[in-house]
Scaffold this motif. Sequence first.
Motif, PDB file in Angstrom:
ATOM      1  N   LEU A 109       0.830  -1.200   0.000  1.00  0.00           N
ATOM      2  CA  LEU A 109       0.000   0.000   0.000  1.00  0.00           C
ATOM      3  C   LEU A 109       0.868   1.255   0.000  1.00  0.00           C
ATOM      4  CD1 LEU A 109      -2.773   1.363   0.175  1.00  0.00           C
ATOM      5  CD2 LEU A 109      -2.592   1.227   2.677  1.00  0.00           C
ATOM      6  N   ALA A 110       1.956   1.235   0.763  1.00  0.00           N
ATOM      7  CA  ALA A 110       2.842   2.400   0.806  1.00  0.00           C
ATOM      8  C   ALA A 110       3.387   2.716  -0.573  1.00  0.00           C
ATOM      9  CB  ALA A 110       3.983   2.151   1.792  1.00  0.00           C
ATOM     10  N   PHE A 111       3.800   1.706  -1.310  1.00  0.00           N
ATOM     11  CA  PHE A 111       4.314   1.978  -2.656  1.00  0.00           C
ATOM     12  C   PHE A 111       3.187   2.332  -3.615  1.00  0.00           C
ATOM     13  CE2 PHE A 111       8.607   0.894  -1.698  1.00  0.00           C
ATOM     14  CZ  PHE A 111       9.321   1.565  -2.688  1.00  0.00           C
ATOM     15  N   GLY A 112       2.006   1.790  -3.359  1.00  0.00           N
ATOM     16  CA  GLY A 112       0.869   2.165  -4.199  1.00  0.00           C
ATOM     17  C   GLY A 112       0.551   3.643  -4.090  1.00  0.00           C
ATOM     18  N   VAL A 113       0.482   4.155  -2.842  1.00  0.00           N
ATOM     19  CA  VAL A 113       0.166   5.580  -2.688  1.00  0.00           C
ATOM     20  C   VAL A 113       1.327   6.440  -3.130  1.00  0.00           C
ATOM     21  CG1 VAL A 113      -1.555   5.194  -0.890  1.00  0.00           C
ATOM     22  CG2 VAL A 113       0.847   5.557  -0.236  1.00  0.00           C
ATOM     23  N   SER A 158      11.890  -2.901   6.455  1.00  0.00           N
ATOM     24  CA  SER A 158      12.781  -3.747   5.655  1.00  0.00           C
ATOM     25  C   SER A 158      12.162  -4.082   4.308  1.00  0.00           C
ATOM     26  CB  SER A 158      13.096  -5.037   6.423  1.00  0.00           C
ATOM     27  OG  SER A 158      13.766  -4.753   7.631  1.00  0.00           O
ATOM     28  N   GLU A 159      10.851  -4.361   4.292  1.00  0.00           N
ATOM     29  CA  GLU A 159      10.177  -4.625   3.021  1.00  0.00           C
ATOM     30  C   GLU A 159      10.178  -3.382   2.127  1.00  0.00           C
ATOM     31  OE1 GLU A 159       9.047  -7.421   1.737  1.00  0.00           O
ATOM     32  OE2 GLU A 159       9.718  -8.549   3.489  1.00  0.00           O
ATOM     33  N   MET A 160      10.038  -2.217   2.745  1.00  0.00           N
ATOM     34  CA  MET A 160      10.112  -0.974   1.967  1.00  0.00           C
ATOM     35  C   MET A 160      11.488  -0.820   1.336  1.00  0.00           C
ATOM     36  SD  MET A 160       7.184   0.564   2.007  1.00  0.00           S
ATOM     37  CE  MET A 160       7.631   2.219   1.473  1.00  0.00           C
ATOM     38  N   ALA A 161      12.525  -1.162   2.064  1.00  0.00           N
ATOM     39  CA  ALA A 161      13.885  -1.043   1.537  1.00  0.00           C
ATOM     40  C   ALA A 161      14.082  -1.946   0.325  1.00  0.00           C
ATOM     41  CB  ALA A 161      14.896  -1.396   2.630  1.00  0.00           C
ATOM     42  N   ARG A 162      13.590  -3.167   0.415  1.00  0.00           N
ATOM     43  CA  ARG A 162      13.744  -4.093  -0.712  1.00  0.00           C
ATOM     44  C   ARG A 162      13.026  -3.569  -1.952  1.00  0.00           C
ATOM     45  NH1 ARG A 162      12.602  -7.755   3.742  1.00  0.00           N
ATOM     46  NH2 ARG A 162      14.522  -8.855   4.346  1.00  0.00           N
ATOM     47  N   ARG A 163      11.828  -3.052  -1.771  1.00  0.00           N
ATOM     48  CA  ARG A 163      11.065  -2.544  -2.911  1.00  0.00           C
ATOM     49  C   ARG A 163      11.667  -1.260  -3.469  1.00  0.00           C
ATOM     50  NH1 ARG A 163       8.436  -5.886  -0.140  1.00  0.00           N
ATOM     51  NH2 ARG A 163       6.611  -7.046  -0.879  1.00  0.00           N
ATOM     52  N   ARG A 200      18.152  14.889   3.492  1.00  0.00           N
ATOM     53  CA  ARG A 200      18.583  14.203   2.270  1.00  0.00           C
ATOM     54  C   ARG A 200      17.435  13.547   1.513  1.00  0.00           C
ATOM     55  NH1 ARG A 200      23.266  10.132   3.804  1.00  0.00           N
ATOM     56  NH2 ARG A 200      22.897   9.605   1.613  1.00  0.00           N
ATOM     57  N   ALA A 201      16.254  13.484   2.115  1.00  0.00           N
ATOM     58  CA  ALA A 201      15.182  12.628   1.596  1.00  0.00           C
ATOM     59  C   ALA A 201      14.359  13.296   0.502  1.00  0.00           C
ATOM     60  CB  ALA A 201      14.274  12.201   2.727  1.00  0.00           C
ATOM     61  N   ASP A 202      14.041  12.500  -0.517  1.00  0.00           N
ATOM     62  CA  ASP A 202      12.981  12.854  -1.472  1.00  0.00           C
ATOM     63  C   ASP A 202      11.661  12.232  -1.011  1.00  0.00           C
ATOM     64  OD1 ASP A 202      14.640  14.222  -3.523  1.00  0.00           O
ATOM     65  OD2 ASP A 202      15.543  12.222  -3.723  1.00  0.00           O
ATOM     66  N   VAL A 203      11.771  11.090  -0.335  1.00  0.00           N
ATOM     67  CA  VAL A 203      10.601  10.404   0.225  1.00  0.00           C
ATOM     68  C   VAL A 203      10.940  10.007   1.653  1.00  0.00           C
ATOM     69  CG1 VAL A 203       9.045   8.427   0.052  1.00  0.00           C
ATOM     70  CG2 VAL A 203       9.952   9.476  -2.039  1.00  0.00           C
ATOM     71  N   VAL A 204      10.071  10.367   2.601  1.00  0.00           N
ATOM     72  CA  VAL A 204      10.209   9.922   3.983  1.00  0.00           C
ATOM     73  C   VAL A 204       9.053   8.975   4.286  1.00  0.00           C
ATOM     74  CG1 VAL A 204      10.222  10.577   6.414  1.00  0.00           C
ATOM     75  CG2 VAL A 204      11.309  12.051   4.724  1.00  0.00           C
ATOM     76  N   THR A 205       9.372   7.766   4.696  1.00  0.00           N
ATOM     77  CA  THR A 205       8.322   6.807   5.040  1.00  0.00           C
ATOM     78  C   THR A 205       8.549   6.330   6.468  1.00  0.00           C
ATOM     79  OG1 THR A 205       7.214   4.750   4.383  1.00  0.00           O
ATOM     80  CG2 THR A 205       9.595   4.850   4.030  1.00  0.00           C
ATOM     81  N   LEU A 206       7.502   6.324   7.278  1.00  0.00           N
ATOM     82  CA  LEU A 206       7.579   6.088   8.710  1.00  0.00           C
ATOM     83  C   LEU A 206       7.028   4.715   9.063  1.00  0.00           C
ATOM     84  CD1 LEU A 206       6.200   9.599   9.431  1.00  0.00           C
ATOM     85  CD2 LEU A 206       8.520   8.908   9.971  1.00  0.00           C
ATOM     86  N   HIS A 207       7.819   3.947   9.785  1.00  0.00           N
ATOM     87  CA  HIS A 207       7.408   2.590  10.167  1.00  0.00           C
ATOM     88  C   HIS A 207       7.898   2.300  11.578  1.00  0.00           C
ATOM     89  CE1 HIS A 207       6.021   2.021   6.117  1.00  0.00           C
ATOM     90  NE2 HIS A 207       7.172   2.516   5.702  1.00  0.00           N
ATOM     91  N   VAL A 208       7.376   3.071  12.536  1.00  0.00           N
ATOM     92  CA  VAL A 208       7.734   2.942  13.946  1.00  0.00           C
ATOM     93  C   VAL A 208       6.463   2.794  14.769  1.00  0.00           C
ATOM     94  CG1 VAL A 208       9.863   4.271  13.720  1.00  0.00           C
ATOM     95  CG2 VAL A 208       7.720   5.455  14.243  1.00  0.00           C
ATOM     96  N   PRO A 209       6.556   2.209  15.948  1.00  0.00           N
ATOM     97  CA  PRO A 209       5.377   2.138  16.834  1.00  0.00           C
ATOM     98  C   PRO A 209       5.104   3.497  17.455  1.00  0.00           C
ATOM     99  CG  PRO A 209       7.292   1.244  17.943  1.00  0.00           C
ATOM    100  CD  PRO A 209       7.735   1.545  16.534  1.00  0.00           C
ATOM    101  N   LEU A 210       3.896   3.676  17.954  1.00  0.00           N
ATOM    102  CA  LEU A 210       3.554   4.915  18.639  1.00  0.00           C
ATOM    103  C   LEU A 210       3.949   4.775  20.110  1.00  0.00           C
ATOM    104  CD1 LEU A 210       2.204   7.710  18.446  1.00  0.00           C
ATOM    105  CD2 LEU A 210       0.065   6.611  19.135  1.00  0.00           C
TER     106      LEU A 210
END
Length: 534
Positions: A109-113, A158-163, A200-210
């Motif tokens: 879904l993250a890559f879809g959006v 980690s899955e985001m990194a692979r994609r 440095r980021a063009d895309v920032v994606t967040l995958h941490v617990p609250l």
Amino acid sequence: MTDRRFRVLVTDEIDPEGVALLRAHPDIEVVEKPTRPAAEVLAEIGEYDAFVGRSATRVTRELLQAGDRLRVIGRAGVGVDNVDLRTATELGVAVINAPGGNTVSVAELAFGVLIGLARNIPQASESMRQGRWDRSKLGGVELRGKTMAIVGLGRIGSEMARRARAFGMTVIGYDPYVGQSRFEELDVERVERLNDALERADVVTLHVPLTGETTGMIGASELARLGRDAYVLNLARGGIVAEDALAEALHAGRLAGAAVDAFDVEPLPADHPLRSAPNLLLTPHLGASTRDAQRNVAVEACEAVRDALVTGDLSAAMNASGVGGAATRELRPLLALADRLGRLGRALVPGALNSLEVRYTGPREHAPRPLLLSALQGALRDVVEHRAINLVNAQHVAAERGIETATTMVGGRGELGEEIELRLEGGERSIRVGGALLGETHGRIVRIGAFRVDVAPRGVMMVIRNRDVPGVIGRVGTLLGEAGVNIAEYHQARLSVGGEALAAVSVDSRIPAEVVDRLTALPEILDVRQVEME
């Protein structure tokens, strides 16, 4: 087979495939009910050994305290925001989630959006439906060559990194809790400071617990470090990105776009400022909302709940600190031995326990912490009323009572193989007790104080201090025989001829108090202690 069946309450529309795993076990009775008002769940939770649900039912302190039989809470999903984790830990209730089941669904879904934002797909679709042909206005950008900053390099990160690498992106990551080897394995450049990653980021994606640390971690000042062509993705938890600050940055044109799937308040209020922000893709918490993910998290959670109930396997419990993962399952014989040593040591140190230290000799680097918890479980098993002591709450109970704990590891192997030694101190007395794992599963008690012994930790163990004079073993054996007590093992040890000796005696059942009194009355006997090993 257990003496009674475990009762499990299942609610919140758990996938049938997961529920079937519970129903298939003969020792488990499943009661499946739809999501209901909190008062109704509270009224009946005391009838269940486990609860399995999703986010709709809040597992509050009140609910946990009312669940006298509760041993396990299963959450078919990643987050446990709806579970009072602190209270569960205090009460020894294991909390199990399903961290791996929805990993791929969220990453996809993250890559879809992201692709939708980069290529203006939602706007293009809407313009076409309205009869327009806005080709010249809807040019986008490629992901290839852009830099993705992943905040949180866990399963989904980690899955985001692979994609991202498959799309030809440069991948950098910020996660102070992940070792360098993981970054290298994923071919992700490690960035030590969050602000450096943002700049440095063009895309920032967040995958941490609250957590307290991550709440509001991307606020106005952090967003200001991003370039105008940058995108922000929050498909993790509401509250990680400051929603008002994000809406303001989008309205001001300081970001190229953003996507949000999780919100501070859900459902998102109709008048929320995010709803009117430009270049923003909003989805109603869809990250795990695929048939595949719902099946996966249900199976993962229900399987772990089943194992926790039936075999006592807490390797999936997120609040059994230091007791997790497949490697810990291999420790079961050692954990059992540490528990028995804790019971033995506590029986030999009367009064308040001040400290407990575990020394492990062996090759398993992850062993000391679980062994400490298991030793505490054994040592504290009879000191707390109305509360079970287990690997979940053993450290908490020790801290409540001011018991100091420590662990030491010695690499390699000991003289007898893998060895555990406990040092317990209480009042003015201290004791060392030791055990060894002979082979892969054969645990033995090998030290009590200064004495070397060799006895299996089973049934009931008597520890007898006596004078080293002729006939003691015979008199003890005769007295126990007359009382109908069957001796399984009798190991006598001494430090010097005619001095003090120690006997470790394994018997089949607990010895009545009057028999202990008769043993103690023998002139050669200095002290008798007994401890239940099972």
